[in-house]
Design an enzyme around this catalytic site. Structure first.
Site, PDB file in Angstrom:
ATOM      1  N   GLU B  71     -56.338   2.171  46.286  1.00  0.00           N
ATOM      2  CA  GLU B  71     -55.061   2.961  46.147  1.00  0.00           C
ATOM      3  C   GLU B  71     -55.177   3.715  44.998  1.00  0.00           C
ATOM      4  O   GLU B  71     -54.571   4.770  44.936  1.00  0.00           O
ATOM      5  CB  GLU B  71     -53.765   2.043  46.106  1.00  0.00           C
ATOM      6  CG  GLU B  71     -53.361   1.117  47.509  1.00  0.00           C
ATOM      7  CD  GLU B  71     -54.281   0.068  47.547  1.00  0.00           C
ATOM      8  OE1 GLU B  71     -55.031  -0.533  47.116  1.00  0.00           O
ATOM      9  OE2 GLU B  71     -53.802  -0.871  48.831  1.00  0.00           O
ATOM     10  N   PHE B 133     -43.428 -12.615  49.232  1.00  0.00           N
ATOM     11  CA  PHE B 133     -44.580 -12.364  49.288  1.00  0.00           C
ATOM     12  C   PHE B 133     -45.003 -10.723  49.100  1.00  0.00           C
ATOM     13  O   PHE B 133     -44.464 -10.132  49.807  1.00  0.00           O
ATOM     14  CB  PHE B 133     -45.302 -12.585  50.566  1.00  0.00           C
ATOM     15  CG  PHE B 133     -46.816 -12.175  50.965  1.00  0.00           C
ATOM     16  CD1 PHE B 133     -47.808 -12.866  50.165  1.00  0.00           C
ATOM     17  CD2 PHE B 133     -47.341 -11.247  52.028  1.00  0.00           C
ATOM     18  CE1 PHE B 133     -49.153 -12.473  50.173  1.00  0.00           C
ATOM     19  CE2 PHE B 133     -48.433 -11.062  51.982  1.00  0.00           C
ATOM     20  CZ  PHE B 133     -49.659 -11.541  51.201  1.00  0.00           C
ATOM     21  N   GLN B 134     -45.847 -10.302  48.288  1.00  0.00           N
ATOM     22  CA  GLN B 134     -46.248  -8.860  47.814  1.00  0.00           C
ATOM     23  C   GLN B 134     -45.111  -8.158  47.446  1.00  0.00           C
ATOM     24  O   GLN B 134     -44.803  -6.950  47.564  1.00  0.00           O
ATOM     25  CB  GLN B 134     -46.962  -8.332  49.105  1.00  0.00           C
ATOM     26  CG  GLN B 134     -48.303  -8.887  49.465  1.00  0.00           C
ATOM     27  CD  GLN B 134     -49.226  -8.114  50.043  1.00  0.00           C
ATOM     28  OE1 GLN B 134     -48.818  -7.379  51.132  1.00  0.00           O
ATOM     29  NE2 GLN B 134     -50.493  -8.150  50.045  1.00  0.00           N
ATOM     30  N   LYS B 183     -39.052  -2.626  53.944  1.00  0.00           N
ATOM     31  CA  LYS B 183     -39.564  -2.776  55.112  1.00  0.00           C
ATOM     32  C   LYS B 183     -38.433  -2.600  56.182  1.00  0.00           C
ATOM     33  O   LYS B 183     -38.470  -1.986  57.374  1.00  0.00           O
ATOM     34  CB  LYS B 183     -40.529  -4.010  55.458  1.00  0.00           C
ATOM     35  CG  LYS B 183     -41.050  -4.092  56.780  1.00  0.00           C
ATOM     36  CD  LYS B 183     -42.068  -4.883  56.946  1.00  0.00           C
ATOM     37  CE  LYS B 183     -42.819  -4.911  58.068  1.00  0.00           C
ATOM     38  NZ  LYS B 183     -43.971  -6.032  58.310  1.00  0.00           N
ATOM     39  N   MET B 500     -69.143   8.337  24.641  1.00  0.00           N
ATOM     40  CA  MET B 500     -68.056   8.751  24.066  1.00  0.00           C
ATOM     41  C   MET B 500     -68.011   7.556  22.878  1.00  0.00           C
ATOM     42  O   MET B 500     -67.315   7.736  21.925  1.00  0.00           O
ATOM     43  CB  MET B 500     -66.684   9.216  24.886  1.00  0.00           C
ATOM     44  CG  MET B 500     -65.720   9.916  23.993  1.00  0.00           C
ATOM     45  SD  MET B 500     -66.386  11.335  22.759  1.00  0.00           S
ATOM     46  CE  MET B 500     -65.894  12.532  24.016  1.00  0.00           C
TER      47      MET B 500
HETATM   48  C1  LIG Z   1     -59.786   3.469  32.393  1.00  0.00           C
HETATM   49  C2  LIG Z   1     -60.513   3.697  31.250  1.00  0.00           C
HETATM   50  N1  LIG Z   1     -61.132   2.764  30.277  1.00  0.00           N
HETATM   51  C3  LIG Z   1     -61.551   3.039  29.183  1.00  0.00           C
HETATM   52  C4  LIG Z   1     -61.667   4.430  28.671  1.00  0.00           C
HETATM   53  C5  LIG Z   1     -62.241   4.260  27.026  1.00  0.00           C
HETATM   54  N2  LIG Z   1     -63.465   5.401  27.388  1.00  0.00           N
HETATM   55  C6  LIG Z   1     -63.199   6.745  27.186  1.00  0.00           C
HETATM   56  S1  LIG Z   1     -64.900   7.535  27.164  1.00  0.00           S
HETATM   57  C7  LIG Z   1     -65.520   6.083  27.785  1.00  0.00           C
HETATM   58  C8  LIG Z   1     -66.887   6.060  28.172  1.00  0.00           C
HETATM   59  C9  LIG Z   1     -67.380   6.713  29.322  1.00  0.00           C
HETATM   60  O1  LIG Z   1     -68.672   6.485  29.567  1.00  0.00           O
HETATM   61  P1  LIG Z   1     -69.555   7.440  30.633  1.00  0.00           P
HETATM   62  O2  LIG Z   1     -68.452   7.659  32.062  1.00  0.00           O
HETATM   63  O3  LIG Z   1     -70.777   6.853  30.802  1.00  0.00           O
HETATM   64  O4  LIG Z   1     -69.485   8.964  29.923  1.00  0.00           O
HETATM   65  P2  LIG Z   1     -70.352   9.480  28.876  1.00  0.00           P
HETATM   66  O5  LIG Z   1     -69.440   9.314  27.709  1.00  0.00           O
HETATM   67  O6  LIG Z   1     -71.309   8.529  28.679  1.00  0.00           O
HETATM   68  O7  LIG Z   1     -70.737  11.136  29.434  1.00  0.00           O
HETATM   69  C10 LIG Z   1     -64.716   4.970  27.686  1.00  0.00           C
HETATM   70  C11 LIG Z   1     -64.859   3.670  27.928  1.00  0.00           C
HETATM   71  C12 LIG Z   1     -61.075   5.249  29.381  1.00  0.00           C
HETATM   72  N3  LIG Z   1     -61.119   6.529  29.032  1.00  0.00           N
HETATM   73  N4  LIG Z   1     -60.594   4.846  30.695  1.00  0.00           N
END
Ligand SMILES: Cc1ncc(C[n+]2csc(CCOP(=O)(O)OP(=O)(O)O)c2C)c(N)n1
Ligand SMILES: [Mg+2]
Lengths: 157, 596
Positions: B71, B133-134, B183, B500
């Site tokens: 979803e 449920f749900q 529902k 990042m």
């Molecule tokens: C759902 C979610 N969890 C954690 C984060 C924190 N976060 C921001 S950037 C990142 C790393 C992303 O890694 P990648 O997809 O390999 O991209 P890169 O920075 O290496 O280009 C994380 C964990 C987020 N933005 N969203």
């Protein structure tokens, strides 16, 4: 505030305050003469910028129909208090006198207790609590203030 | 209605009654979507929405349903569709886990003000509150992350509620609206006459239709008086389709313009008046110009903390004009001198005509000196990187993507370094081309969003730029892409790290890389193939362009391009926490790199 009389309206407002870290000092809600609307009086605090932002955020809620900042004009505020006190022996007379001075009413009496009803500005209610001799208060119930703007103009649709 | 007929029929009313078919709640839900002109519904079935799915089945092709694999994917796909087309995105999910899975996507749309209508099933009204449920309190869970939500308890209210949901989602400052339908309200055996209400009046909701002309005049005067003006535009300029009048106004004045991450493309990024993105990873010239400006014209932007840096240092010399349709955005984070509440497109158009009527021109001498200063800042070349690297640099990968696609691309993104590199190195000349989660920063957004974009623009080139960590968060949607033959190109900038996060750990935690190494990665080429797609891998800079050309030449295939990039690259420039726009970290020079 005039608010749609709908399930969920109150939680939207309460949720807004908690989500954005604003204070709710008190909140009163009840139906109005118009069945589809509730009226709320909400007391909050913050500097001008915060209060301005609170008003904008409240106005943004779809359920908030109209909002007025009572602090911006001359207004009247009233709060109601029910206070249960221990009333035995010489305290009975003392409490009765106090009730008269504050123009309050004794609305329930037993051998050992009174319930006093008092309406007025919140400060007056505070003063009454302060005036009751040490150790005599059993229970305090306050409504929180409700308010209305002075003069002919009303908060209507 | 019936008593009216008994009194003696009003010919109009009888005609209307004849047009009012008897429909069940489930049929009303579907018919209302059709009447609303909905093209696609992104959804996933379950117990509480089975009546609605049955009604959908019976309507054949009147409305197209896209079966996602989670979803969250439904909400992001509907969101991508909305961002790319300007229409409202629509989702249909079941109660309980269906609704909770949708929450991340709803919040993503909320923070970026994207119009969505999300229909959630709910347990039958008699058992609401019994931990059935749900059952979850969907209206309660979603309340803080929607523009508005409804629980429809009565069949009679259903059509009007759906109409309201679409109206609220798309008007004023747009946003997601949830309609939770128990529902029993969709019971196929209970039917009522159906009419879709066209006209709506919501007494407590009156979004501004135009800006205040007096204020707009004041703004134009301030612009004409300015010595060092700059436009700062945000997502609002894209959402309100203000690109054309905005471009005209900026060109007429000859002022520099910068944009937030969300506003990219509202003004052509290849134009010389465009200074690049501003904010945390914005250009030196944009941020310095923000610091030195005496007249900031903010259009559909919200002074987000990633843009302003430390508020105390923000635009210290400027008179600020702020145009936004949402009054609560104005003076929320930064105090402004000329607030204008109204749809940005109409306000900018009014600005243009007032400017033309006035016949005024900005101070050309001052403007020339301002441009001279800006060009000097540009000369710093703040986005330089090592072009001779033996490894593929992520910046180079984005530049190559631009070259291969001729700048004509819908690009969705996930979240991380790759997102910033894309924003910095792919100049979009049109709005609604750059599609990313700016406000919530939701990893997993890119791939499902690209599905919505591709469905909205079936003949366009659509790519998703991602990281190896982000892509895994909604990787299941590759199956959806297969089922609906969506020829998306995934460009994975695979640096083996949550880049990042690693960058922040390098800068602020003395390179203690706590759990930011993405271990145990799948073989993405094989993974894509196992979903029935084409998978490719590139590791050498000199093979990148031909690989990308090959991928984009496969017009009817989904291609997953695993690009192995330098794991140590960082995003520059950068404004670190607590710093102002004038205190940027620039990329290290070659010699500094060698020293390190
Ligand atoms: C759902 C979610 N969890 C954690 C984060 C924190 N976060 C921001 S950037 C990142 C790393 C992303 O890694 P990648 O997809 O390999 O991209 P890169 O920075 O290496 O280009 C994380 C964990 C987020 N933005 N969203
Ligand atoms: Mg990575």
């Amino acid at each position: 505030m005039l608010v749609e009389n709908e399930a969920g309206a109150l939680s939207r407002i309460a949720g807004l305050f908690s989500a954005r870290g604003y204070n709710i000092e008190s909140l009163t809600v009840a139906a109005t003469d118009e069945a589809s609307l509730s009226r709320m009086t909400l007391v909050t605090s913050g500097n001008d910028d915060i209060v301005e932002q609170i008003k904008k955020q409240l106005n943004k809620l779809i359920d908030v129909v109209k909002l007025q900042d009572l602090a911006e004009g001359e207004h009247i505020e009233r709060e109601m208090m029910l206070i249960k006190v221990k009333a035995a022996g010489p305290d009975r007379e003392e409490l009765k006198r106090l009730t008269e001075i504050f123009r309050a009413k004794i609305i329930d009496v037993t051998d050992a207790s009174y319930i006093v009803e008092l309406t007025g500005a919140s400060r007056k209610l505070d003063a009454f609590i302060g005036a009751v001799p040490e150790g005599l208060i059993t229970e305090v119930v306050r409504s929180g203030p409700t308010g209305i703007l002075r003069g002919a103009k009303g908060l209507t649709l | 209605m019936q008593s009216h007929l008994a009194d003696g029929p009003d010919p109009n009313e009888t005609a209307m009654a004849a047009e009012r078919p008897l429909l069940s709640g489930a049929e009303i839900a579907i018919q209302a979507l059709i009447d609303e002109g909905v093209e696609y519904v992104f959804g996933y079935p379950g117990g509480a929405v089975l009546h609605i799915y049955d009604a959908l089945f019976q309507r054949g092709d009147a409305i197209k349903h896209v079966l996602v694999r989670h979803e969250q994917g439904a909400t992001h796909a509907a969101d991508g569709y909305a961002r790319a087309t300007g229409k409202c995105g629509v989702c249909l999910v079941t109660s309980g886990p269906g609704a909770t899975n949708a929450v991340t996507g709803i919040a993503t749309a909320h923070l970026d003000s994207i119009p969505l209508v999300v229909i959630t099933g709910q347990v039958p009204t008699p058992v609401i509150g019994s931990d059935a449920f749900q059952e979850v309190d969907t209206v309660g869970i979603t309340r803080p992350c929607v523009k508005h939500n409804f629980l429809v308890k009565r069949l009679e209210d259903l059509a009007e509620t759906i109409r309201k949901a679409f109206y609220i989602a798309q008007s004023g400052r747009p946003g997601p609206v949830v309609v939770d339908i128990p529902k029993d309200v969709t019971d196929p055996n209970v039917k009522i006459p159906y009419v879709y209400p066209r006209d709506l009046n919501i007494r407590s909701y009156n979004p501004a239709k135009r800006g205040h002309l007096g204020q707009i005049r004041k703004a134009v005067e301030a612009m004409l008086d300015a010595k060092r003006p700059i436009f700062y535009t945000g997502g609002g300029a894209v959402l309100d389709d203000a690109a054309a009048p905005l471009t005209e106004l900026v060109r007429a004045l000859g002022f520099p313009i910068t944009s937030t991450l969300m506003g990219l493309g509202a003004y052509p990024m290849t134009d010389k008046q465009f200074l690049g993105m501003l904010g945390m990873h914005g250009t030196y010239e944009a941020n310095m110009a923000m610091h030195e400006t005496d007249c900031l014209i903010a259009i559909g932007a919200r002074f987000d903390d990633r843009v302003t840096g430390k508020i105390e240092h923000f635009c210290p010399h400027a008179e600020i004009i702020h145009v936004d349709v949402d009054p609560s955005s104005i003076s929320k984070n930064v105090k402004v001198q000329v607030p204008i509440v109204g749809p940005v497109g109409s306000v900018v158009t009014d600005m243009l005509s007032i400017l033309r009527e006035s016949g005024g021109r900005p101070d050309q001498t001052a403007l020339a000196a301002w441009w001279e200063q800006i060009d000097a800042w540009r000369g710093i070349d703040c986005m330089r990187y090592d072009r001779s690297s033996p490894m593929i640099k992520p910046q180079f990968a984005v530049e190559t993507l631009y070259k291969v696609t001729n700048g004509d691309l819908y690009l969705t993104s996930d979240v991380g370094q790759h997102q910033m590199f894309a924003a910095q190195f792919y100049p979009f000349d049109k709005p609604r081309r750059w599609i990313n989660s700016g406000g919530l920063g939701t990893m997993g957004f890119g791939l499902p969003a690209a599905m919505g974009v591709q469905l909205g623009h079936p003949d366009a080139q659509v790519a998703c730029i991602s990281g190896e960590a982000s892509i895994l968060m909604c990787i299941q949607e590759m199956a959806t892409c297969k089922q609906y033959s969506l020829p998306i190109k995934v460009v994975l900038l695979n640096n083996g790290y949550m880049g990042m996060v690693r960058q922040w750990q390098e800068f602020f935690y003395e390179s203690r890389y706590a759990h930011s190494y993405v271990d145990a990665l799948p073989d993405f080429v094989a993974l894509a193939q196992s979903f029935g797609h084409v998978g490719m891998r590139v590791e050498q800079p000199d093979q990148l362009e031909s690989a990308m050309r090959e991928a984009f030449a496969m017009k009817d295939r989904f291609v997953f391009l695993d690009v192995i990039v330098d794991p140590s690259e960082n995003v520059y420039p950068m404004i670190c926490a607590g710093k102002g726009h004038h205190e940027m970290e620039l990329p290290p020079t070659m010699s500094e790199r060698e020293l390190a």
